[in-house]
Design a protein around this motif. Structure first.
Motif, PDB file in Angstrom:
ATOM      1  N   ALA A   1      22.992  10.267  62.172  1.00  0.00           N
ATOM      2  CA  ALA A   1      21.627  10.274  61.645  1.00  0.00           C
ATOM      3  C   ALA A   1      20.749   9.244  62.357  1.00  0.00           C
ATOM      4  CB  ALA A   1      21.649   9.999  60.139  1.00  0.00           C
ATOM      5  N   LEU A   2      21.327   8.093  62.669  1.00  0.00           N
ATOM      6  CA  LEU A   2      20.587   7.064  63.398  1.00  0.00           C
ATOM      7  C   LEU A   2      20.156   7.576  64.773  1.00  0.00           C
ATOM      8  CD1 LEU A   2      22.697   3.865  62.549  1.00  0.00           C
ATOM      9  CD2 LEU A   2      20.344   4.332  61.808  1.00  0.00           C
ATOM     10  N   GLU A   3      21.071   8.285  65.431  1.00  0.00           N
ATOM     11  CA  GLU A   3      20.765   8.830  66.756  1.00  0.00           C
ATOM     12  C   GLU A   3      19.654   9.873  66.707  1.00  0.00           C
ATOM     13  OE1 GLU A   3      24.529  10.287  68.087  1.00  0.00           O
ATOM     14  OE2 GLU A   3      25.342   8.276  68.488  1.00  0.00           O
ATOM     15  N   LYS A   4      19.513  10.518  65.549  1.00  0.00           N
ATOM     16  CA  LYS A   4      18.484  11.554  65.397  1.00  0.00           C
ATOM     17  C   LYS A   4      17.153  10.992  64.882  1.00  0.00           C
ATOM     18  CE  LYS A   4      21.873  15.224  64.571  1.00  0.00           C
ATOM     19  NZ  LYS A   4      22.458  16.153  63.568  1.00  0.00           N
ATOM     20  N   GLY A   5      17.087   9.678  64.724  1.00  0.00           N
ATOM     21  CA  GLY A   5      15.812   9.067  64.350  1.00  0.00           C
ATOM     22  C   GLY A   5      15.698   8.558  62.935  1.00  0.00           C
ATOM     23  N   ALA A   6      16.764   8.649  62.142  1.00  0.00           N
ATOM     24  CA  ALA A   6      16.727   8.121  60.775  1.00  0.00           C
ATOM     25  C   ALA A   6      16.986   6.617  60.801  1.00  0.00           C
ATOM     26  CB  ALA A   6      17.774   8.820  59.914  1.00  0.00           C
ATOM     27  N   HIS A   7      16.716   5.957  59.693  1.00  0.00           N
ATOM     28  CA  HIS A   7      17.000   4.525  59.591  1.00  0.00           C
ATOM     29  C   HIS A   7      17.621   4.217  58.239  1.00  0.00           C
ATOM     30  CE1 HIS A   7      12.949   4.946  57.798  1.00  0.00           C
ATOM     31  NE2 HIS A   7      13.313   3.955  57.000  1.00  0.00           N
ATOM     32  N   ILE A   8      18.268   3.061  58.164  1.00  0.00           N
ATOM     33  CA  ILE A   8      18.945   2.653  56.928  1.00  0.00           C
ATOM     34  C   ILE A   8      17.986   1.867  56.038  1.00  0.00           C
ATOM     35  CG2 ILE A   8      20.811   1.253  55.965  1.00  0.00           C
ATOM     36  CD1 ILE A   8      22.403   1.849  58.549  1.00  0.00           C
ATOM     37  N   VAL A   9      17.831   2.349  54.814  1.00  0.00           N
ATOM     38  CA  VAL A   9      17.013   1.631  53.826  1.00  0.00           C
ATOM     39  C   VAL A   9      17.839   0.505  53.216  1.00  0.00           C
ATOM     40  CG1 VAL A   9      15.704   1.823  51.675  1.00  0.00           C
ATOM     41  CG2 VAL A   9      15.661   3.705  53.334  1.00  0.00           C
ATOM     42  N   THR A  10      19.077   0.812  52.862  1.00  0.00           N
ATOM     43  CA  THR A  10      20.008  -0.204  52.367  1.00  0.00           C
ATOM     44  C   THR A  10      21.435   0.298  52.515  1.00  0.00           C
ATOM     45  OG1 THR A  10      20.530  -1.707  50.538  1.00  0.00           O
ATOM     46  CG2 THR A  10      20.096   0.576  49.952  1.00  0.00           C
ATOM     47  N   THR A  11      22.374  -0.639  52.543  1.00  0.00           N
ATOM     48  CA  THR A  11      23.802  -0.309  52.498  1.00  0.00           C
ATOM     49  C   THR A  11      24.327  -0.734  51.129  1.00  0.00           C
ATOM     50  OG1 THR A  11      24.631  -2.458  53.274  1.00  0.00           O
ATOM     51  CG2 THR A  11      23.946  -0.870  54.958  1.00  0.00           C
ATOM     52  N   GLY A  12      25.631  -0.609  50.939  1.00  0.00           N
ATOM     53  CA  GLY A  12      26.221  -0.998  49.660  1.00  0.00           C
ATOM     54  C   GLY A  12      26.428  -2.492  49.499  1.00  0.00           C
ATOM     55  N   GLU A  13      26.189  -3.256  50.561  1.00  0.00           N
ATOM     56  CA  GLU A  13      26.404  -4.706  50.485  1.00  0.00           C
ATOM     57  C   GLU A  13      25.594  -5.335  49.360  1.00  0.00           C
ATOM     58  OE1 GLU A  13      27.656  -7.310  54.189  1.00  0.00           O
ATOM     59  OE2 GLU A  13      25.800  -6.205  54.593  1.00  0.00           O
ATOM     60  N   GLY A  14      26.293  -6.100  48.520  1.00  0.00           N
ATOM     61  CA  GLY A  14      25.634  -6.763  47.414  1.00  0.00           C
ATOM     62  C   GLY A  14      25.413  -5.871  46.204  1.00  0.00           C
ATOM     63  N   ILE A  15      25.753  -4.584  46.332  1.00  0.00           N
ATOM     64  CA  ILE A  15      25.555  -3.629  45.227  1.00  0.00           C
ATOM     65  C   ILE A  15      26.905  -3.161  44.684  1.00  0.00           C
ATOM     66  CG2 ILE A  15      24.537  -1.420  44.548  1.00  0.00           C
ATOM     67  CD1 ILE A  15      22.492  -1.849  46.844  1.00  0.00           C
ATOM     68  N   LEU A  16      27.816  -2.802  45.598  1.00  0.00           N
ATOM     69  CA  LEU A  16      29.160  -2.367  45.200  1.00  0.00           C
ATOM     70  C   LEU A  16      30.127  -2.609  46.352  1.00  0.00           C
ATOM     71  CD1 LEU A  16      28.947   0.319  46.998  1.00  0.00           C
ATOM     72  CD2 LEU A  16      28.434   1.505  44.883  1.00  0.00           C
ATOM     73  N   ASP A  17      31.431  -2.509  46.062  1.00  0.00           N
ATOM     74  CA  ASP A  17      32.450  -2.713  47.091  1.00  0.00           C
ATOM     75  C   ASP A  17      32.868  -1.414  47.767  1.00  0.00           C
ATOM     76  OD1 ASP A  17      32.532  -5.395  46.852  1.00  0.00           O
ATOM     77  OD2 ASP A  17      34.453  -5.524  45.803  1.00  0.00           O
ATOM     78  N   ALA A  18      32.386  -0.277  47.245  1.00  0.00           N
ATOM     79  CA  ALA A  18      32.776   1.042  47.784  1.00  0.00           C
ATOM     80  C   ALA A  18      34.301   1.178  47.799  1.00  0.00           C
ATOM     81  CB  ALA A  18      32.199   1.234  49.180  1.00  0.00           C
ATOM     82  N   THR A  19      34.875   1.105  46.619  1.00  0.00           N
ATOM     83  CA  THR A  19      36.333   1.062  46.472  1.00  0.00           C
ATOM     84  C   THR A  19      36.993   2.429  46.657  1.00  0.00           C
ATOM     85  OG1 THR A  19      36.031  -0.738  44.894  1.00  0.00           O
ATOM     86  CG2 THR A  19      38.193   0.304  44.961  1.00  0.00           C
ATOM     87  N   ILE A  20      37.872   2.498  47.654  1.00  0.00           N
ATOM     88  CA  ILE A  20      38.715   3.673  47.874  1.00  0.00           C
ATOM     89  C   ILE A  20      40.146   3.257  47.563  1.00  0.00           C
ATOM     90  CG2 ILE A  20      39.478   5.420  49.541  1.00  0.00           C
ATOM     91  CD1 ILE A  20      36.518   5.598  49.020  1.00  0.00           C
ATOM     92  N   VAL A  21      40.882   4.100  46.847  1.00  0.00           N
ATOM     93  CA  VAL A  21      42.229   3.727  46.410  1.00  0.00           C
ATOM     94  C   VAL A  21      43.276   4.716  46.917  1.00  0.00           C
ATOM     95  CG1 VAL A  21      41.296   2.634  44.342  1.00  0.00           C
ATOM     96  CG2 VAL A  21      42.075   5.014  44.230  1.00  0.00           C
ATOM     97  N   ILE A  22      44.530   4.306  46.752  1.00  0.00           N
ATOM     98  CA  ILE A  22      45.672   5.197  46.986  1.00  0.00           C
ATOM     99  C   ILE A  22      46.211   5.551  45.605  1.00  0.00           C
ATOM    100  CG2 ILE A  22      47.958   5.452  48.004  1.00  0.00           C
ATOM    101  CD1 ILE A  22      47.178   3.180  49.953  1.00  0.00           C
ATOM    102  N   ALA A  23      46.363   6.835  45.337  1.00  0.00           N
ATOM    103  CA  ALA A  23      46.825   7.262  44.009  1.00  0.00           C
ATOM    104  C   ALA A  23      47.998   8.230  44.143  1.00  0.00           C
ATOM    105  CB  ALA A  23      45.682   7.920  43.241  1.00  0.00           C
ATOM    106  N   ALA A  24      48.726   8.380  43.046  1.00  0.00           N
ATOM    107  CA  ALA A  24      49.900   9.262  43.057  1.00  0.00           C
ATOM    108  C   ALA A  24      50.108   9.895  41.694  1.00  0.00           C
ATOM    109  CB  ALA A  24      51.146   8.475  43.458  1.00  0.00           C
ATOM    110  N   ARG A  25      50.853  11.000  41.693  1.00  0.00           N
ATOM    111  CA  ARG A  25      51.221  11.666  40.442  1.00  0.00           C
ATOM    112  C   ARG A  25      52.173  10.768  39.662  1.00  0.00           C
ATOM    113  NH1 ARG A  25      54.425  15.996  40.258  1.00  0.00           N
ATOM    114  NH2 ARG A  25      55.030  16.051  42.441  1.00  0.00           N
ATOM    115  N   LYS A  26      51.877  10.552  38.390  1.00  0.00           N
ATOM    116  CA  LYS A  26      52.719   9.672  37.564  1.00  0.00           C
ATOM    117  C   LYS A  26      54.130  10.226  37.414  1.00  0.00           C
ATOM    118  CE  LYS A  26      53.566   6.300  34.603  1.00  0.00           C
ATOM    119  NZ  LYS A  26      54.877   6.658  34.087  1.00  0.00           N
TER     120      LYS A  26
END
Length: 332
Positions: free
Chosen positions: A212-237
């Motif tokens: 998107a940046l290459e096509k001319g868009a820009h970043i208004v904000t990232t997740g910094e200071g708002i959330l950690d963007a948590t991705i987890v590893i999960a399994a069937r109990k």
């Protein structure tokens, strides 16, 4: 005298015969136990591990391209399959149906929603934290801040980290979701809508940010200071209950991939570049956004609780769960 000798010979033969029978039974019992043990070990014939390469899931890419899981489990004739399920809700559906054993990189939002709805799933380790990899983007140069989003049409995937980012950013500026026009849309479609002008703002993550940046868009904000963007590893109990040894071996392989990444950075960048179709330079830049430590920390638990609060506040979750009971940390 002859009768006594004959009786003695018969008794000796009987003792020998009994001893031999006893030895045979013992050997048979031992073989039976060995066979039973082997049967138990080989009871798992197939392990299903989800494969998601984006936004930039480098450990998964390394594990697959370097055959790390296959090398580990082929020793016991266990076949490993990698279904490419990219939506968290689809992954948890597969867990519920028993067709997926491990979610190798799934958003915490999806796991919490599934667990609240009765899916028997556990978080067994952290996959990544990458707040800078999740963004709110615009093409109009006049949209520079969160306040500028008021009344704008915003597209992005509902119930995800990106959606949480939008709501968190609005809340920080005393704004609500009703202050914008939010439309549920996937990331690729959202970027296309942004570029075509049919939306004002898009929620974008991973390689799509660079595109998107290459096509001319820009970043208004990232997740910094708002959330950690948590991705987890999960399994069937139920899988964990029956095959904890397999789960521990799974985490050992995951740790091996992290060590490979540390020891072989150039090869790691190349593998990620080839798999995601983005340049090595972009991979290097994005790679620095990620924390791939698998250890579950107190900060991670608080972030998971924060995610649950987000889901409750926005009507996506009806029943709260105990976050700590959702965790079965085997990364130690």
């Amino acid at each position: 005298m002859k009768s006594l000798k004959r009786l003695s010979a018969l008794l000796t033969a009987a003792v020998l015969t009994t001893s031999l029978i006893g030895c045979g039974a013992a050997e048979k019992g031992s073989n039976s136990a060995d066979s039973s043990q082997k049967s138990t070990e080989q009871k798992v014939s197939n392990v299903n591990i989800s494969y998601v390469k984006s936004p930039l899931n480098v450990p998964s890419i390394v594990e697959k391209k370097k055959n790390l899981f296959q090398d580990e489990f082929s020793k016991d004739n266990i076949k490993v399959t990698f279904p490419e399920i990219t939506e968290g809700s689809k992954m948890t559906e597969a867990v519920a149906s028993g067709s997926l054993d491990f979610c190798n990189a799934i958003g915490a939002t999806s796991v919490i929603l599934a667990a609240s709805n009765g899916v028997n799933i556990k978080i067994i380790g952290m996959y990544s934290r990458a707040p800078k990899a999740f963004t709110i983007m615009a093409k109009d140069p006049n949209i520079k801040s969160i306040e500028d989003l008021k009344g704008k049409k915003i597209v992005g995937p509902k119930g995800t980290i990106l959606h949480q980012l939008l709501l968190g950013a609005l809340k920080n500026k005393n704004m609500k979701i009703d202050d914008v026009q939010f439309i549920n849309m996937g990331i690729p479609q959202g970027v296309s809508a942004l570029m075509s002008g049919s939306s004002d703002v898009a929620l974008v993550a991973g390689p799509a940010v660079s595109q998107a940046l290459e096509k001319g868009a820009h970043i208004v904000t990232t997740g910094e200071g708002i959330l950690d963007a948590t991705i987890v590893i999960a399994a069937r109990k139920d899988f964990l209950d029956k095959h904890m040894d397999i789960a521990k071996r799974y985490m050992n392989v995951h740790n091996k991939s992290l060590q490979f990444m540390k020891d072989n950075p150039d090869e790691t960048y190349k593998l990620a570049s080839e798999e995601t179709q983005i340049s090595v330079d972009k991979v290097k830049e994005m790679y620095n956004w990620y924390d791939f430590s698998p250890k579950i920390t107190e900060k991670d638990i608080k972030e998971l609780e924060k995610t649950q609060d987000f889901l409750m506040e926005n009507g996506m979750l009806k029943k709260k769960i105990d976050i700590k009971s959702l965790i079965q940390d085997i990364s130690k």
